[in-house]
Design a protein around this motif. Sequence first.
Motif, PDB file in Angstrom:
ATOM      1  N   HIS A 148       0.843  -1.205   0.000  1.00 57.12           N
ATOM      2  CA  HIS A 148       0.000   0.000   0.000  1.00 57.12           C
ATOM      3  C   HIS A 148       0.877   1.253   0.000  1.00 57.12           C
ATOM      4  O   HIS A 148       0.681   2.186  -0.801  1.00 57.12           O
ATOM      5  N   ASN A 149       1.869   1.300   0.871  1.00 58.17           N
ATOM      6  CA  ASN A 149       2.790   2.443   0.939  1.00 58.17           C
ATOM      7  C   ASN A 149       3.617   2.580  -0.344  1.00 58.17           C
ATOM      8  O   ASN A 149       3.863   3.681  -0.835  1.00 58.17           O
ATOM      9  N   GLU A 150       4.058   1.451  -0.865  1.00 59.63           N
ATOM     10  CA  GLU A 150       4.886   1.479  -2.076  1.00 59.63           C
ATOM     11  C   GLU A 150       4.117   2.089  -3.243  1.00 59.63           C
ATOM     12  O   GLU A 150       4.649   2.923  -3.982  1.00 59.63           O
ATOM     13  N   VAL A 151       2.873   1.680  -3.422  1.00 55.32           N
ATOM     14  CA  VAL A 151       2.055   2.218  -4.509  1.00 55.32           C
ATOM     15  C   VAL A 151       1.848   3.723  -4.330  1.00 55.32           C
ATOM     16  O   VAL A 151       1.979   4.507  -5.280  1.00 55.32           O
ATOM     17  N   GLU A 152       1.537   4.127  -3.118  1.00 61.13           N
ATOM     18  CA  GLU A 152       1.222   5.531  -2.885  1.00 61.13           C
ATOM     19  C   GLU A 152       2.431   6.441  -3.017  1.00 61.13           C
ATOM     20  O   GLU A 152       2.344   7.497  -3.671  1.00 61.13           O
ATOM     21  N   PHE A 153       3.576   6.050  -2.422  1.00 62.27           N
ATOM     22  CA  PHE A 153       4.691   6.982  -2.318  1.00 62.27           C
ATOM     23  C   PHE A 153       5.778   6.782  -3.375  1.00 62.27           C
ATOM     24  O   PHE A 153       6.523   7.718  -3.670  1.00 62.27           O
ATOM     25  N   GLU A 154       5.869   5.598  -3.952  1.00 62.25           N
ATOM     26  CA  GLU A 154       6.865   5.370  -4.989  1.00 62.25           C
ATOM     27  C   GLU A 154       6.294   5.544  -6.392  1.00 62.25           C
ATOM     28  O   GLU A 154       7.052   5.656  -7.369  1.00 62.25           O
ATOM     29  N   TRP A 155       4.970   5.585  -6.514  1.00 61.21           N
ATOM     30  CA  TRP A 155       4.350   5.677  -7.827  1.00 61.21           C
ATOM     31  C   TRP A 155       3.371   6.846  -7.937  1.00 61.21           C
ATOM     32  O   TRP A 155       3.626   7.799  -8.670  1.00 61.21           O
ATOM     33  N   LEU A 156       2.264   6.798  -7.200  1.00 57.33           N
ATOM     34  CA  LEU A 156       1.239   7.829  -7.365  1.00 57.33           C
ATOM     35  C   LEU A 156       1.766   9.221  -7.027  1.00 57.33           C
ATOM     36  O   LEU A 156       1.653  10.157  -7.832  1.00 57.33           O
ATOM     37  N   ARG A 157       2.324   9.373  -5.856  1.00 57.91           N
ATOM     38  CA  ARG A 157       2.772  10.713  -5.454  1.00 57.91           C
ATOM     39  C   ARG A 157       3.998  11.151  -6.254  1.00 57.91           C
ATOM     40  O   ARG A 157       4.154  12.328  -6.565  1.00 57.91           O
ATOM     41  N   VAL A 180       3.703   0.103  12.328  1.00 61.47           N
ATOM     42  CA  VAL A 180       4.849   0.745  11.684  1.00 61.47           C
ATOM     43  C   VAL A 180       4.499   1.248  10.284  1.00 61.47           C
ATOM     44  O   VAL A 180       4.741   2.421   9.966  1.00 61.47           O
ATOM     45  N   PRO A 181       3.929   0.404   9.386  1.00 56.85           N
ATOM     46  CA  PRO A 181       3.602   0.937   8.055  1.00 56.85           C
ATOM     47  C   PRO A 181       2.583   2.066   8.076  1.00 56.85           C
ATOM     48  O   PRO A 181       2.654   2.982   7.243  1.00 56.85           O
ATOM     49  N   LEU A 182       1.646   2.033   9.022  1.00 55.82           N
ATOM     50  CA  LEU A 182       0.684   3.135   9.098  1.00 55.82           C
ATOM     51  C   LEU A 182       1.350   4.417   9.611  1.00 55.82           C
ATOM     52  O   LEU A 182       1.008   5.520   9.168  1.00 55.82           O
ATOM     53  N   THR A 183       2.295   4.287  10.529  1.00 61.52           N
ATOM     54  CA  THR A 183       3.037   5.460  11.001  1.00 61.52           C
ATOM     55  C   THR A 183       3.873   6.047   9.869  1.00 61.52           C
ATOM     56  O   THR A 183       3.936   7.268   9.691  1.00 61.52           O
ATOM     57  N   VAL A 184       4.520   5.181   9.104  1.00 61.68           N
ATOM     58  CA  VAL A 184       5.279   5.632   7.938  1.00 61.68           C
ATOM     59  C   VAL A 184       4.367   6.365   6.962  1.00 61.68           C
ATOM     60  O   VAL A 184       4.721   7.422   6.419  1.00 61.68           O
ATOM     61  N   ARG A 185       3.186   5.835   6.737  1.00 67.31           N
ATOM     62  CA  ARG A 185       2.227   6.447   5.807  1.00 67.31           C
ATOM     63  C   ARG A 185       1.843   7.846   6.263  1.00 67.31           C
ATOM     64  O   ARG A 185       1.808   8.788   5.463  1.00 67.31           O
ATOM     65  N   GLN A 186       1.562   7.988   7.540  1.00 68.17           N
ATOM     66  CA  GLN A 186       1.205   9.301   8.069  1.00 68.17           C
ATOM     67  C   GLN A 186       2.350  10.301   7.898  1.00 68.17           C
ATOM     68  O   GLN A 186       2.141  11.437   7.449  1.00 68.17           O
TER      69      GLN A 186
END
Length: 560
Positions: A426-435, A495-501
């Motif tokens: 989920h994080n990879e898609v959002e921060f390495e691609w979409l954003r 941890v992944p949710l904290t990273v996402r925030q």
Amino acid sequence: MKRVQTAEEREREAKVSEPAVVLVWPLLVVVLLVLVMVVVVVVVLLMLVLVLVLLVLVLLVVAADSHATWSSGKLRLLEELEDTWLPYLTPKDDEFYQQWQLKYPKLVFREAGSIPEELHKEVPEAFLTLHKHGCLFRDVVRIQGKDVLTPVSRILIGDPGCTYKYLNTRLFTVPWPVQGCTINYTEAEIAAACQTFLKLNDYLQVETIQALEELAVREKANEDAVPLCMAEFPRAGVGPSCDDEVDIKSRAAYNVTLLNFMDPQKMPYLKEEPYFGMGKMAVSWHHDENLVDRSAVAVYSYSCEGSDDESEDESTFEGRDPDTWHVGFKISWDIETPGLTIPLHQGDCYFMLDDLNATHQHCVLAGSQPRFSSTHRVAECSTGTLDYILQRCQLALQNVLNDSDNGDVSLKSFEPAVLKQGEEIHNEVEFEWLRQFWFQGNRYKLCTDWWCEPMAQLEGLWKKMESVTNAVLREVKREGLPVEQRSEILSAILVPLTVRQNLRKEWQARCQSRVVRNLPAQQKPDCRPYWEKDDPSMPLPFDLADVVSELRGLLLEARS
């Protein structure tokens, strides 16, 4: 007068007090044992905390090493230099070619005269076409936590669906027309330009394979010829090479070219080269990033100069001619070996073979006229293609059992490892691609609509992952969930949710930073995905601060 107890009364009183004494001693022993156990537990916990602290410190030191290497190396060089310059050589120096052969043997140069005239006609036209249509952009890159606008404008052309990441910025290819792929270009001229760079790529690939093969032959024969002049410089140097034909071809399998353009007259400030006194730099000392290990790099250079503009007598200059573009080379963090500067004229090419990019650094030294270059690379795309990220999405969403009309999903498994993997994807898609894509504005639409459908698809899959996260949060708050299971799930997702925030806050701030305010309209960042707090189409808020705080509280409660 006090009555004296009889023997019978004393015996009766002793029998009554005896059980009390018997009961007190075991109680004292139990209390002491409990205290000892508490002390032992406290000591063990303190030792564990100490071990964890030491581990964290070790990890921080290791993580800092990679960042500190560059800074410490630069500082060491500058300290050694004090107020002096390191020596560097140009082609007019007697020892230039010998030094090249001995210390830079995997650097190969081709003067324009040795390259097909057809390419010299088509490639400059392609550069000018893309520039005319406004297809090259200055990148906002991330260096040491700060946004920096590059002085060089760029565009990435290459295999469809491929990306190239440098300085924390992911560039997306404008596809060149490969067989079996339909590409809709916005202009026929842009299509022709992309076709030209594919043709140049094919030519440079053949040249690189030949150079690598001759490099292997020279290495086996232990040859050590010194070139007589620039045009006669050997097609390869001496040094370790590829083991077989397949390996050689893979190291020359260029899948992207990064086009560069800069007009020095329009740059109010360019950094001075800090070690050798080589003059103004268009691109500072660096290794090319994100490449397949030991793969080659091929560069075609085109400076917008006429015969009247070129210096007629370079010998009048001490060092390099400041009006002529040069590429500079040095051995990484070496203060003994002289650097090299090689003049670049219209149509010249150079090749960095084998591990040269890893063991040496290079910079681009500005001339007085505008210059284009096409830098062909074997980008390391194991995690950087559209196919890769779509497969990752499929892996994450395999855990979805059912979808409902309102967007809610039910999950097959709440196994912590499965949930953690899903949230990381989920994080990879959002921060390495979409954003990454939308941070660059609408620049890619200027050339082609190729990325429109894939990015819409990725955004749809990402939105479904938001529903997956929501399903996990519902489960972790469910009454009746065993405490141990709740603790394991929380430990997996926190941890992944904290990273996402944290990353959402960072990207939001980047989209509003001072650096991006004056960018052209097509390049202005779009903070996407973004939604307001009460958006009914989204299962979770954009700002996850409250969610993360609640999860931390639940985890502490579960562990207490």
